[in-house]
Design a protein around this motif. Structure first.
Motif, PDB file in Angstrom:
ATOM      1  N   ILE A 364       0.749  -1.100   0.040  1.00  0.00           N
ATOM      2  CA  ILE A 364      -0.027  -0.231  -0.058  1.00  0.00           C
ATOM      3  C   ILE A 364       0.830   1.290   0.006  1.00  0.00           C
ATOM      4  CG2 ILE A 364      -1.684   1.136   1.183  1.00  0.00           C
ATOM      5  CD1 ILE A 364      -2.642  -1.442   2.329  1.00  0.00           C
ATOM      6  N   GLU A 365       0.717   2.000  -0.759  1.00  0.00           N
ATOM      7  CA  GLU A 365       1.690   3.236  -1.201  1.00  0.00           C
ATOM      8  C   GLU A 365       1.438   4.088  -0.089  1.00  0.00           C
ATOM      9  OE1 GLU A 365       3.511   4.765  -5.193  1.00  0.00           O
ATOM     10  OE2 GLU A 365       1.100   5.726  -4.861  1.00  0.00           O
ATOM     11  N   GLY A 366       2.507   4.596   0.587  1.00  0.00           N
ATOM     12  CA  GLY A 366       2.526   5.627   1.785  1.00  0.00           C
ATOM     13  C   GLY A 366       1.905   5.202   2.848  1.00  0.00           C
ATOM     14  N   SER A 367       1.713   3.804   3.161  1.00  0.00           N
ATOM     15  CA  SER A 367       1.055   3.521   4.675  1.00  0.00           C
ATOM     16  C   SER A 367       1.586   2.237   5.032  1.00  0.00           C
ATOM     17  CB  SER A 367      -0.572   3.392   4.339  1.00  0.00           C
ATOM     18  OG  SER A 367      -1.072   3.169   5.400  1.00  0.00           O
ATOM     19  N   ASN A 368       1.611   1.926   6.149  1.00  0.00           N
ATOM     20  CA  ASN A 368       2.083   0.729   6.815  1.00  0.00           C
ATOM     21  C   ASN A 368       0.809   0.383   7.943  1.00  0.00           C
ATOM     22  OD1 ASN A 368       4.457  -0.055   5.350  1.00  0.00           O
ATOM     23  ND2 ASN A 368       5.487   1.394   6.155  1.00  0.00           N
ATOM     24  N   ASP A 369      -0.233   1.070   7.663  1.00  0.00           N
ATOM     25  CA  ASP A 369      -1.328   0.953   8.699  1.00  0.00           C
ATOM     26  C   ASP A 369      -1.656  -0.761   8.812  1.00  0.00           C
ATOM     27  OD1 ASP A 369      -3.480   0.982  10.422  1.00  0.00           O
ATOM     28  OD2 ASP A 369      -4.390   2.661   9.389  1.00  0.00           O
ATOM     29  N   PRO A 370      -1.511  -1.255   9.785  1.00  0.00           N
ATOM     30  CA  PRO A 370      -2.060  -2.614   9.670  1.00  0.00           C
ATOM     31  C   PRO A 370      -3.512  -2.856   9.695  1.00  0.00           C
ATOM     32  CG  PRO A 370      -0.435  -2.119  11.740  1.00  0.00           C
ATOM     33  CD  PRO A 370      -0.631  -0.755  11.142  1.00  0.00           C
ATOM     34  N   ALA A 371      -4.134  -1.897  10.110  1.00  0.00           N
ATOM     35  CA  ALA A 371      -5.674  -1.975   9.878  1.00  0.00           C
ATOM     36  C   ALA A 371      -6.048  -1.936   8.573  1.00  0.00           C
ATOM     37  CB  ALA A 371      -6.471  -1.116  10.642  1.00  0.00           C
ATOM     38  N   LEU A 372      -5.243  -1.171   7.820  1.00  0.00           N
ATOM     39  CA  LEU A 372      -5.419  -1.051   6.307  1.00  0.00           C
ATOM     40  C   LEU A 372      -4.822  -2.305   5.389  1.00  0.00           C
ATOM     41  CD1 LEU A 372      -6.484   0.905   4.338  1.00  0.00           C
ATOM     42  CD2 LEU A 372      -4.336   1.983   4.092  1.00  0.00           C
TER      43      LEU A 372
END
Length: 567
Positions: A364-372
């Protein structure tokens, strides 16, 4: 008690809940002020107390998810009071389908008989009033299906086909033709309720093209299909006329035994090695019937298949699944055609070139959010082969899905120029932005038989742009029962990797598109007629540029002014 086919009941649930979608975020979590919806349910000019009104998010993604068997969340609901009034509160802003659960009743003025109810787009903090429903008790057709000896035909599928003003039944091979499929009970009795007033042909068996398919298995053989009362040909069928709230009883059907069937045998082999392919399912169906009455057989360890009790006719056969018992060889094959006359048939052979695989990782570009990232396994992948103009969807065993560890694998990929795309059931706000192979962006793959393509990276993005639109109609009025739908895709991409998506226009002319990325989109407005009838559609097109996560207001105009040459 009469039994409705489980599959059809799942699809229609009588009240039109086929259009459910993914769970809406709570208004509190989204940080948006909730809305309210209120209205009244009326029967015979009076309030209908105790009726259940249900609200579910409405998107094309939701339709795909329900068709794929994905479990859906319970709807928001309210029960009408003594005067038939209801009120839905804490409604997050979004597009919804609102319907009334009232078995045996019809929703007056519903644009779509398959999904009765209303589409409504709700804004933040909006109080939507007077979303009313008027119900009419549907008609009933009931009778008994028996064989030539008067014995009941048990679990026989029965269909009611509505005739139009010209006496023509609704076109076959559409979902509309399937919605009134019911089954007989252990007495051979069926009861179809909730029908619109009108004239019907009632048949034990599905009409496909100009033929009536055999509907019932019997001791390895079968019955031939028949119209009420005992007609094999449609021209000899007796028309059944019903009025709202009335019942047409004793609409009996007599079915005869099917003609003698024959055995058809063959084998499936790999095209390049001539080795047998065990464990694949071979489908066959009668040519000209578009898959109706389709049957299948599974190949044995020698790659052999055998079809029993095949009636004289012309057929097509093809492979539909590709897991070859763990041998690691994913196969597919072109269809073959064969004809049965008055004897058994053997020696058929289906050549199965070895299928390819494409595998890799996702990001996911620009995000390492586990929920995402946890939403990625909800994405369904598929491939489109331009050389064959075919689409291969992900199947069981992890094929076509993203694994929790961030990897994916697509099997049974056919040779040719192939694109990876995401299906309509992808989570909102999450879209496939680009595809990389060994660090280089690619649009498609040149796939050869048996290839194992690795090193692929699928890059997703999280979009926050919104298009809040309105559709105006000028130069005329929409046909009775017609509705509007907005389709959208990135400009310049005829086959976008995230698919062409749609949004319904509600009764107030409003629509809402969320989860958009920073780019220019092309919007199309189509006029969708009621039922299966077709006519020249009027369209409107417009480009809208989404600059970021903001809200973009747009108005599209559908001009119904007759043009030169229009009748």
């Amino acid at each position: 008690m009469t039994r409705i086919s489980g599959r059809i009941l799942f699809l229609i649930c009588f009240t039109g809940l086929i259009v459910v979608a993914a769970r809406a975020q709570s208004s509190q979590a989204a940080g948006k002020e909730p809305a309210t919806i209120n209205g009244r349910v009326i029967i015979d000019n009076g309030g209908a107390p105790g009726a259940k009104v249900m609200l579910k998010p409405f998107t094309s993604e939701g339709y795909t998810r329900i068709m794929m068997g994905v479990e859906q969340p319970p709807p928001l609901s309210a029960t009408t009071d003594a005067e038939g009034r209801y009120r839905l509160t804490d409604v997050p802003p979004a597009a919804y389908r609102i319907s009334v659960f009232a078995p045996a009743y019809l929703v007056n003025g519903a644009a779509d008989s398959i999904t009765p109810g209303k589409t409504i787009t709700v804004g933040e903090g909006e109080n939507v009033e007077n979303v009313d429903f008027s119900l009419t008790r549907g008609a009933v057709i009931t009778g008994k299906v028996t064989d030539e000896n008067g014995r009941p035909a048990i679990a026989a599928p029965v269909y009611a086909y509505k005739l139009n003003d010209r006496g023509e039944r609704q076109p076959p091979n559409t979902l509309y033709s399937m919605i009134f499929r019911w089954e007989t009970d252990d007495r051979g009795v069926y009861r179809i309720f909730g029908l619109e007033a009108g004239r019907y042909l009632v048949a034990a068996g599905l009409i496909s093209g100009d033929r009536l398919t055999p509907p019932i298995a019997r001791d390895g053989g079968g019955y031939r299909g028949a119209f009420h009362p005992d007609a094999v040909e449609e021209a000899r069928a007796k028309i059944v006329e019903v009025k709202s709230g009335e019942e047409a009883a004793n609409v009996d059907i007599k079915v005869g035994y099917a003609a003698k069937g024959y055995v058809v045998a063959g084998r499936v082999v790999e095209a390049d090695t001539d080795r047998p392919v065990p464990g694949v399912t071979v489908n066959y169906s009668q040519i000209g019937q578009n898959g109706a009455g389709r049957r299948s057989a599974v190949t044995n360890t020698l790659g052999e298949f055998r079809f029993e009790n095949v009636s004289p006719a012309s057929y097509r056969a093809f492979i539909i699944n590709i897991d070859t018992q763990g041998r690691g060889a994913n196969t597919f094959g072109d269809e073959i055609k064969f004809e049965v006359f008055d004897s058994d048939l053997s020696g058929l052979e289906i050549m199965a070139p070895r299928g390819a695989t494409i595998s890799g990782v996702v990001a996911i570009e620009g995000s390492n959010d586990p929920a995402l990232r946890a939403k990625l396994p909800q994405v369904s992948l598929f491939v489109r082969s331009d050389s064959r103009q075919e689409i291969t969807f992900g199947g069981t065993g992890g094929n076509g899905t993203i694994h929790p560890n961030g990897t994916f694998k697509l099997s049974n990929v056919q040779p040719g120029k192939t694109r990876i795309m995401t299906s309509y059931d992808s989570p909102k706000f999450l879209a496939l932005l680009r595809i990389e192979h060994n660090g280089v962006e690619v649009k498609e793959f040149n796939v050869n038989a048996g290839d194992q393509i690795t090193g692929v990276r699928l890059v997703f993005g999280y979009g926050g742009g919104v298009i809040a639109g309105r559709v105006e109609v000028k130069g005329g009025s929409l046909p009775v029962g017609a509705r509007l739908k907005v389709s959208y895709r990135p400009e310049g991409e005829d086959f976008p990797i995230q698919g062409i998506k749609t949004a319904d226009v509600d009764g107030r002319g409003q629509f809402l598109i969320e989860g958009l990325f920073q780019r220019t989109y092309k919007l199309f407005v189509d006029v969708i007629p009621a039922g299966p009838n077709t006519y020249e559609m009027h369209k409107a097109e417009q480009l809208v540029t989404v600059a970021g996560a903001g809200r973009n207001e747009v108005t599209l105009v559908v001009d119904l002014t007759p043009k030169d040459g229009d009748k």
